[in-house]
Design an enzyme around this catalytic site. Structure first.
Site, PDB file in Angstrom:
ATOM      1  N   THR A 116     -18.821  -2.685   2.410  1.00 41.77           N
ATOM      2  CA  THR A 116     -17.737  -2.131   3.211  1.00 41.77           C
ATOM      3  C   THR A 116     -18.290  -1.041   4.128  1.00 41.77           C
ATOM      4  OG1 THR A 116     -17.182  -0.357   1.643  1.00 41.77           O
ATOM      5  CG2 THR A 116     -16.138  -2.521   1.298  1.00 41.77           C
ATOM      6  N   ASP A 168       4.615   3.619  -3.815  1.00 40.36           N
ATOM      7  CA  ASP A 168       3.728   4.452  -4.636  1.00 40.36           C
ATOM      8  C   ASP A 168       3.567   3.738  -5.978  1.00 40.36           C
ATOM      9  OD1 ASP A 168       2.415   6.269  -6.196  1.00 40.36           O
ATOM     10  OD2 ASP A 168       3.847   7.907  -5.904  1.00 40.36           O
ATOM     11  N   TYR A 227     -14.642   6.968 -13.814  1.00 43.19           N
ATOM     12  CA  TYR A 227     -14.486   5.710 -13.075  1.00 43.19           C
ATOM     13  C   TYR A 227     -14.769   4.528 -13.985  1.00 43.19           C
ATOM     14  CZ  TYR A 227     -15.422   1.924  -9.817  1.00 43.19           C
ATOM     15  OH  TYR A 227     -15.418   0.704  -9.171  1.00 43.19           O
ATOM     16  N   ASP A 259       0.853  -1.186   0.000  1.00 40.99           N
ATOM     17  CA  ASP A 259       0.000   0.000   0.000  1.00 40.99           C
ATOM     18  C   ASP A 259       0.885   1.230   0.000  1.00 40.99           C
ATOM     19  OD1 ASP A 259      -2.371   1.662   0.196  1.00 40.99           O
ATOM     20  OD2 ASP A 259      -3.353  -0.094   1.055  1.00 40.99           O
ATOM     21  N   SER A 271     -20.042  -1.661 -13.548  1.00 42.96           N
ATOM     22  CA  SER A 271     -20.408  -0.436 -14.251  1.00 42.96           C
ATOM     23  C   SER A 271     -19.536  -0.168 -15.461  1.00 42.96           C
ATOM     24  CB  SER A 271     -20.337   0.758 -13.289  1.00 42.96           C
ATOM     25  OG  SER A 271     -19.027   0.931 -12.797  1.00 42.96           O
ATOM     26  N   LYS A 327     -12.166   1.457 -15.223  1.00 41.27           N
ATOM     27  CA  LYS A 327     -12.458   0.055 -14.937  1.00 41.27           C
ATOM     28  C   LYS A 327     -12.665  -0.752 -16.224  1.00 41.27           C
ATOM     29  CE  LYS A 327     -12.050  -0.031 -10.500  1.00 41.27           C
ATOM     30  NZ  LYS A 327     -11.008  -0.865  -9.858  1.00 41.27           N
TER      31      LYS A 327
END
Length: 244
Positions: free
Chosen positions: A197, A71, A163, A44, A152, A167
């Site tokens: 979540t 990163d 977004y 991460d 989506s 994706k």
């Protein structure tokens, strides 16, 4: 909610690199791969602190879990990361591209370039760079890649175009990796709808949470796609919608 694993996978002796490991889905994947016996390299951008749930998975340092801070939008950082993991553990067998984020709400003409760049960097560039620099090691081990696309991404929509675009790029990246590495490295992706979540519950308090998919259930699918049980599957975009 506790989710029972319905199948057994054995990753003993393998090394799994999991990006976005501190998030809800990343943490679930860490748990699943540790349970299956893998050495897990959790990645991460920010190292977990003492209160972080990721560290709670290995409080005594007894399991095969090691955290790497990187990163993933910086190519030099990613190249160094993969070399360090390979040097530390001798191999890389599984890459789970889970790092990602969501932004939405604006039409294209009202979307700031900074927001588009953020989604492109965090959702797509991270998966591209991680795959690029893990591939030589995955080719040596005849390994596998599983990335996170989204339901989506299958069509255009109102308000969250950038977004969806990033994706959709994950699906095409997956198909490209599968084609270029046929017979050597398998590449697949999963397409969640709404993941159950804490953040999503906070954002959508009135939604039907029972129809959402638990992160552990998605982690189960990702583990299967990395397992010998999915040896004939590459280039797939697997729905993980639940009842959402």
């Amino acid at each position: 909610m506790s989710v029972q694993t319905e199948f057994d996978v054995d990753f003993d002796g393998t090394v799994a690199v999991i990006t976005g490991a501190s998030g809800a889905l990343g943490s679930a994947a860490v748990d699943r791969f540790l349970e299956a016996g893998a050495t897990v390299c959790a990645v991460d951008v920010i190292a977990p602190d003492d209160e972080d749930s990721l560290l709670e998975r290995d409080p005594d340092g007894e399991s095969d879990l090691e955290f790497y801070e990187a990163d993933l939008t910086d190519e030099d950082d990613v190249a160094s990361l993969m070399e360090s993991i390979a040097d530390d553990h001798g191999r890389i067998d599984h890459l789970l591209n889970i790092a990602g984020t969501w932004r939405g709400g604006d039409h294209v003409e009202d979307t700031d370039l900074e927001e588009f760049d953020l989604l492109l960097d965090v959702n797509l560039k991270t998966a591209f760079l991680a795959s690029k620099h893990a591939l030589p090691h995955l080719q040596d081990s005849t390994g596998s890649i599983v990335s996170i696309s989204a339901r989506s991404s299958l069509e255009g929509g109102e308000g969250d175009g950038p977004y969806r675009i990033t994706k959709a790029g994950i699906r095409l990246l997956t198909e490209t990796l599968a084609e270029e590495n046929r017979g050597t490295v398998r590449a697949n992706c999963v397409m969640p709808s709404v993941i159950d979540t804490p953040m999503n519950r906070e954002m959508m308090p009135d939604a039907d949470h029972d129809s959402w998919v638990d992160p552990l259930e998605i982690a189960d699918v990702m583990a299967f796609l990395c397992s010998d049980g999915a040896a004939v599957t590459s280039g797939a975009a697997v729905p993980v919608y639940g009842e959402a």
